[in-house]
Design a protein around this motif. Structure first.
Motif, PDB file in Angstrom:
ATOM      1  N   ASN A 268       0.799  -1.219   0.000  1.00  0.00           N
ATOM      2  CA  ASN A 268       0.000   0.000   0.000  1.00  0.00           C
ATOM      3  C   ASN A 268       0.835   1.275   0.000  1.00  0.00           C
ATOM      4  O   ASN A 268       1.913   1.315   0.559  1.00  0.00           O
ATOM      5  CB  ASN A 268      -0.884   0.019   1.242  1.00  0.00           C
ATOM      6  N   GLU A 271      -0.405   3.634   4.493  1.00  0.00           N
ATOM      7  CA  GLU A 271       0.031   2.552   5.347  1.00  0.00           C
ATOM      8  C   GLU A 271      -0.193   2.929   6.796  1.00  0.00           C
ATOM      9  O   GLU A 271      -0.215   4.111   7.161  1.00  0.00           O
ATOM     10  CB  GLU A 271       1.522   2.273   5.055  1.00  0.00           C
ATOM     11  N   TRP A 275       3.338  -0.156  10.224  1.00  0.00           N
ATOM     12  CA  TRP A 275       4.238  -0.776   9.239  1.00  0.00           C
ATOM     13  C   TRP A 275       5.320   0.186   8.761  1.00  0.00           C
ATOM     14  O   TRP A 275       6.416  -0.225   8.414  1.00  0.00           O
ATOM     15  CB  TRP A 275       3.440  -1.283   8.033  1.00  0.00           C
ATOM     16  N   ASN A 276       4.965   1.467   8.744  1.00  0.00           N
ATOM     17  CA  ASN A 276       5.956   2.423   8.252  1.00  0.00           C
ATOM     18  C   ASN A 276       7.034   2.717   9.302  1.00  0.00           C
ATOM     19  O   ASN A 276       8.167   3.017   8.944  1.00  0.00           O
ATOM     20  CB  ASN A 276       5.256   3.718   7.843  1.00  0.00           C
ATOM     21  N   ARG A 344       3.265   6.170   2.948  1.00  0.00           N
ATOM     22  CA  ARG A 344       4.550   5.534   3.252  1.00  0.00           C
ATOM     23  C   ARG A 344       5.701   6.484   2.935  1.00  0.00           C
ATOM     24  O   ARG A 344       5.701   7.140   1.885  1.00  0.00           O
ATOM     25  CB  ARG A 344       4.685   4.213   2.500  1.00  0.00           C
ATOM     26  N   SER A 349       8.590  -0.095   4.259  1.00  0.00           N
ATOM     27  CA  SER A 349       7.355  -0.603   4.870  1.00  0.00           C
ATOM     28  C   SER A 349       6.917  -1.899   4.194  1.00  0.00           C
ATOM     29  O   SER A 349       6.388  -2.800   4.842  1.00  0.00           O
ATOM     30  CB  SER A 349       6.247   0.446   4.769  1.00  0.00           C
TER      31      SER A 349
END
Lengths: 509, 551
Positions: A268, A271, A275-276, A344, A349
């Motif tokens: 994606n 995000e 995750w980033n 992101r 990520s």
């Protein structure tokens, strides 16, 4: 080139021209036009081409011409109105009222006879002066000039000298107009004369310029000669359809990683901060997470954190190191902060998301990604809010720091770089951290290219559950593309200027 | 990242030998700093955030002396007992809970040291200190202070004479009228009372993190200092205190501790003793891909200012100022730096794993290459956009789109949900170039989708614009049909579509019953709002939708 070769390169008109000039010497193109039955334009074009081949010389001479205007032509046949007037007066009609009926433009005539001193007007009658009487009988210079020029072009030099002096007066009166004409003279050069015999040898054979279906079908070509072209002549510039250079570079990078055995990962643009940042062991108060650098989303504002077990491992690692052998960052980790959506800031990520999907039995594994990343920048010539990055990871027991340098050396060489180095750097989620730098000859200095490193155990273990080395890198390639395409600013790189795109060379790797 | 300015002469003196700019330019980057260029008096160097100990010239010289092999191994810093006591009142808990301190004696304040300390304090405030919120440092003349001192809070009307002022002022004034106070007032924004350090006589040493009192002003005659560090994170302030104390110690000062009496604990700071880490030589060798003997590893650790003992398993003493070491891997990196990143031999391992491109990318590339055959020019545009471009100028009704919360530029405050506006913008920017301008782009748009984990998803699209004096519907429809023919797809048309197209000259194309393409002639009102005087026929296709049919 020798005369024979040149003869073969002459086109039909050039050959005709040369043959025509063979016995004539220097000639005017206007004359040649008549002789050759071609338009003057065609003769001149042929002459100009022939001149580029060195067979004729071409001179221009400007001459002045005079010509009657419409009014002048009229007077040339009907006579000048003032002369007509004094003749009538001499013939006995002196009352203005009667004369008006005879002479249509009597007012002009009246102006002239008075300014010439030919007559006086007294109580509605015209009385001729002596000069007037004399003039009425004789033909004037102006009349002579009109006669000569009637339906005729006269050059300045071709006029009898006393007549020349009157011309400005007639021009002023609007009876004569002057025109400049360029006379073009052509003459065979010495070399041209050497070429003539070869032109004669070509003779009457048809000479083919454009090969056509008719020529092929009719077999005309069998007895014909092909005009040979000057291959150095310029041709029209084409603007073919083309891939964008950045897009070509992306294709290349994709191919490069695949050839090294990497599998593509996707993910994606929007995000979870989780995750980033969090999954990369970036503490929640890290400056990189500031609003000043990262775009956070208004819509959709936040998302759902992934499975609880994973989130819990990440939390513990941040807080106290969990079972990774680390001290952790020693603060209270906040799940709200982690569930905030952002754009992101790196394709790393995708790398952590990919590692989280792996099971120990999937190893070893190599992945790459190419994609856009976003930074909350004020856009100017050298800062953009989005640009491309290519991430790579190698996950597997026994992979080493030396291996990372191996892959990245191949990448840099793949991009055509010769002098580069790796030096220590810092990223919160890698250890060893490394910066790749390239030597810029013009600046006599090292330019930073991209960061790389081995993911910290605090990143890897919570994601996959085991301690395994992971090599990771995230090069941007804008600066390299800028160098290759001689683009000075990053704004131009993404500017889509059609002038630049149409001229841009092909990516040749 | 912070950049510090170093005086070459001062650096050479701290190092104990003459050194050239050339050597430093070559070697300092290999130690893990960024070379920022030569200056008139020396050079600038970028310090990475994990090494606040290098923010002082003393720290940089100390590290380089080890790295270059002149003075390797751990340096011991003695801490004497001052017997002084500081009381931490529990009132500070809510506003700025932590306080540590130290005494340094025998400081010889010359110009070089003053410059270095000011720079160190400033850079630590910005980086480690998160602009003084997390950590703030105060340096005081020890002489007037009567112990025990107290770290407490006082109401806004409380008064003292701040450094540099002639009269007493109240705390409120300092936060609203004094420039430094205004700059840092945000840190204390919703506190009812503000942090204050008082001595036994009730005199004010400091109002952290805003300003010191005039009472403890440092001058040329000052030899002994009291250092306070306050903040929101005990670990961070302790680290900063250690960095400052070791900097003074490197200049020959003696360090004394003080006793801190919190309600629930008693601490003695500073503690400049090393931390001990257990390190396996095998772990180091395997991670780096270097075959190192334990004694080689030990040697490299010593070059980074540590000391180590042992064999395959060693115990490493890590100096107190190395706040970045939180895992054995950090020591592995130190070994790599000491070994030399430039001396590692790069090797690609033999490592088999499945490879390949993402199928959607392969499909997209095939389409891109196919469209070049039409004579179209590919463009690559930004995903970030704004509502004016996406809707107003296109005459399309506003829709729900992904928007950012904090854009620096309003022109880029959301993500496009169509490609076509991006292409229109490029046409506008290229009005000075010859026509025809037939362009295409294959890239992603963002669709708000509450069914996803994040609330939005990306969708691969293809868009074409044909812009020239005879651009028309049939031309763009022909292009669409050619693309679909070559994919062997059947399309059903509906005589409606996006509002940017002329009614009766637009279509929505359904494939297998799903609307996947939109095409038509752009309305003159839209051309006018974009500022285009040339007809445009356009097409947008959902590539992801097409690709699903094949996979």
């Amino acid at each position: 080139m020798n005369p024979k070769e040149v003869a073969a390169k002459l086109n039909e008109y050039e050959r005709k021209l040369l043959l025509e000039l063979k016995d004539r010497g220097a000639s005017r193109t206007s004359e040649l036009s008549l002789e050759m039955g071609l338009s003057k334009d065609a003769v001149e074009k042929a002459s100009a081409w022939a001149e580029t081949k060195g067979v004729i010389s071409f001179k221009e001479e400007v001459s002045r011409f005079f010509k009657l205007t419409e009014e002048g032509e009229k007077y040339a046949t009907e006579g000048l109105p003032e002369k007509n007037l004094i003749r009538l007066v001499l013939g006995g009609i002196s009352e203005l009222s009667k004369l008006r009926a005879e002479i249509p433009n009597i007012n002009i005539a009246l102006v002239w006879i008075r300014s010439n001193g030919w007559a006086e007007i007294k109580s509605g009658k015209i009385e001729l002066t002596e000069e007037g009487k004399r003039r009425a009988e004789a033909s004037s210079t102006d009349e002579e000039i009109l006669k000569i020029m009637h339906d005729n072009l006269v050059t300045e030099k071709g006029l009898y000298f006393p007549f020349q002096a009157r011309i400005p007066v007639l021009i002023k009166r609007g009876l004569v107009e002057s025109k400049e004409e360029v006379d073009r003279w052509v003459e065979p050069t010495e070399f041209g004369r050497e070429v003539i015999p070869y032109v004669i040898a070509i003779g009457n054979k048809p000479v083919i310029t454009q090969l056509t279906p008719e020529i092929i079908q009719g077999g005309i070509w069998r007895d014909a000669i092909f005009q040979q072209y000057d291959i150095n002549l310029p041709t029209p510039t084409l603007t073919p359809g083309k891939r964008h250079f950045i897009s070509q570079v992306i294709d290349y990078i994709r191919r490069f990683w695949v050839e090294l055995g990497f599998k593509e990962m996707k993910g994606n643009y929007l995000e979870l901060s989780f995750w980033n940042f969090d999954a990369l062991y970036q503490p929640q108060d890290h400056p990189a997470r500031d609003l000043a650098d990262t775009f956070y989303m208004k819509t959709p504002y936040s998302g759902h954190l992934p499975n609880k077990e994973l989130v819990e491992r990440v939390r513990l690692t941040h807080e106290n190191g969990w079972t990774t052998g680390s001290t952790g960052w020693q603060y209270i980790w906040d799940p709200e902060t982690a569930s905030r959506n952002c754009l992101r800031t790196h394709t790393t990520s995708l790398s952590v998301l990919q590692i989280a999907k792996l099971k120990p039995e999937d190893l070893p594994a190599k992945f790459f990604s190419v994609g856009r990343v976003f930074r909350n920048e004020t856009i100017d010539w050298n800062h953009l809010a989005e640009f491309y990055q290519t991430d790579g990871i190698v996950v597997g027991e026994g992979v080493t720091f030396a291996n990372m340098q191996g892959y990245l050396k191949a990448y840099l060489e793949g991009l055509g770089l010769k002098k580069f180095r790796f030096r220590p750097a810092y990223f919160p989620y890698t250890e060893m951290s490394m910066e790749a730098e390239v030597w810029i000859e013009e600046r006599q200095g090292w330019m930073e290219l991209f960061g790389a490193g081995m993911f910290r155990p605090e990143v890897v273990k919570p994601l996959i559950g085991i301690d395994v080395p992971v090599l990771a890198w995230g090069p941007g390639f804008d600066r390299l593309v800028m160098q290759t395409y001689k683009v000075n600013t990053i704004k131009e790189l993404y500017g889509n200027d059609l002038g630049l795109l149409r001229k841009a060379k092909l990516w040749m790797r | 990242m912070p950049v510090i300015t170093v005086n070459l002469l001062d650096f050479s003196q701290l190092l104990g030998r003459k050194i050239t700019i050339k050597e430093l330019q070559d070697r300092l980057p290999m130690m893990g700093t960024g070379w920022e260029g030569e200056t008139e008096e020396g050079f600038n160097i970028e310090v990475f955030p994990n090494r606040p100990d290098l923010l002082s010239i003393e720290g940089l010289a100390r590290a380089y002396a080890s790295f270059s092999g002149e003075k390797i191994g751990l340096r011991n810093y003695a801490v004497l007992n001052s017997g002084y006591i500081a009381i931490v009142d529990d009132k500070v808990e809510k506003v700025r809970p932590y306080f540590v301190g130290a005494i340094v004696k025998g400081v010889d304040f010359d110009d070089a040291l003053i410059r270095s300390i000011i720079q160190l304090q400033e850079k630590l405030h910005v980086t480690h200190g998160r602009k003084r919120r997390k950590v703030a440092i105060g340096l005081h003349n020890l002489k007037p202070i009567e112990f025990p001192i107290t770290y407490t809070t006082k109401p806004p009307e409380y008064k003292f004479r701040p450094l540099g002022e002639r009269f007493e002022k109240d705390l409120k004034w300092m936060l609203t009228e004094m420039p430094k106070g205004v700059e840092y007032a945000w840190i204390l924004h919703d506190a009812a009372e503000y942090p204050i350090i008082l001595d036994a006589k009730g005199m004010v040493l400091s109002m952290p993190p805003i300003i010191n009192g005039e009472y403890t002003r440092i001058d040329e005659a000052t030899r002994d200092l009291f250092i306070d560090v306050t903040g929101t994170d005990l670990k961070a302030i302790t680290e900063v205190l250690n960095i400052i104390c070791t900097t003074f110690a490197d200049r020959g000062a003696s360090v004394y501790n003080i006793e801190l009496r919190y309600l629930d604990k008693t601490l003695r700071t500073p503690d400049l003793s090393p931390k001990i880490w257990r390190l396996s030589n095998k772990y180091v060798s395997q991670t780096l891909g270097l075959e190192l003997q334990p004694k080689e590893t030990i040697h490299y650790l010593e070059k980074m200012g540590h000391s180590a003992q042992g064999g395959e398993i060693m115990h490493v003493k890590v100096p107190c100022y190395r706040t970045d070491v939180m895992h054995p891997i950090d020591l592995v990196e130190d070994v790599a730096i000491a070994y030399g990143y430039d001396l590692v031999v790069p090797i690609i391992p033999s490592l088999n794993s499945p490879a390949g491109e993402d199928p959607l990318e392969v499909f997209s590339r095939n389409l891109r290459n196919f469209l070049v055959g039409f004579g179209y020019t590919e463009i690559v545009t930004f995903m970030m956009s704004n509502r004016e471009k996406l809707f107003t100028k296109m005459l399309i009704q506003e829709e729900s789109i992904a928007e950012t919360d904090n854009p620096k530029m309003e022109a880029y405050n959301c993500l496009r949900n169509r490609l076509l506006p991006s292409l229109m913008e490029i046409l506008v920017n290229n009005k000075h170039h010859p026509y025809p301008q037939n362009l295409y782009e294959v890239d992603d748009v963002i669709i708000v989708d509450p069914s996803t984990e994040i609330g939005a998803r990306s969708e691969r699209r293809l868009a074409i614009v044909q812009c020239h004096s005879k651009a028309n519907f049939s031309e763009i429809k022909a292009a669409l049909e050619s693309i679909l023919d070559n994919l062997e797809l059947k399309i059903e048309y509906e005589a409606n579509g996006w509002d940017c197209f002329i009614e009766g000259r637009r279509l929505t194309g359904k494939i297998n019953g799903v609307p996947l393409c939109w095409a038509g002639e752009i309305r003159p009102e839209a051309l006018e709002s974009w500022g285009l005087e040339m007809p445009v026929a356009a097409l947008e296709l959902n590539v992801e939708g097409l690709h699903k049919i094949f996979s």
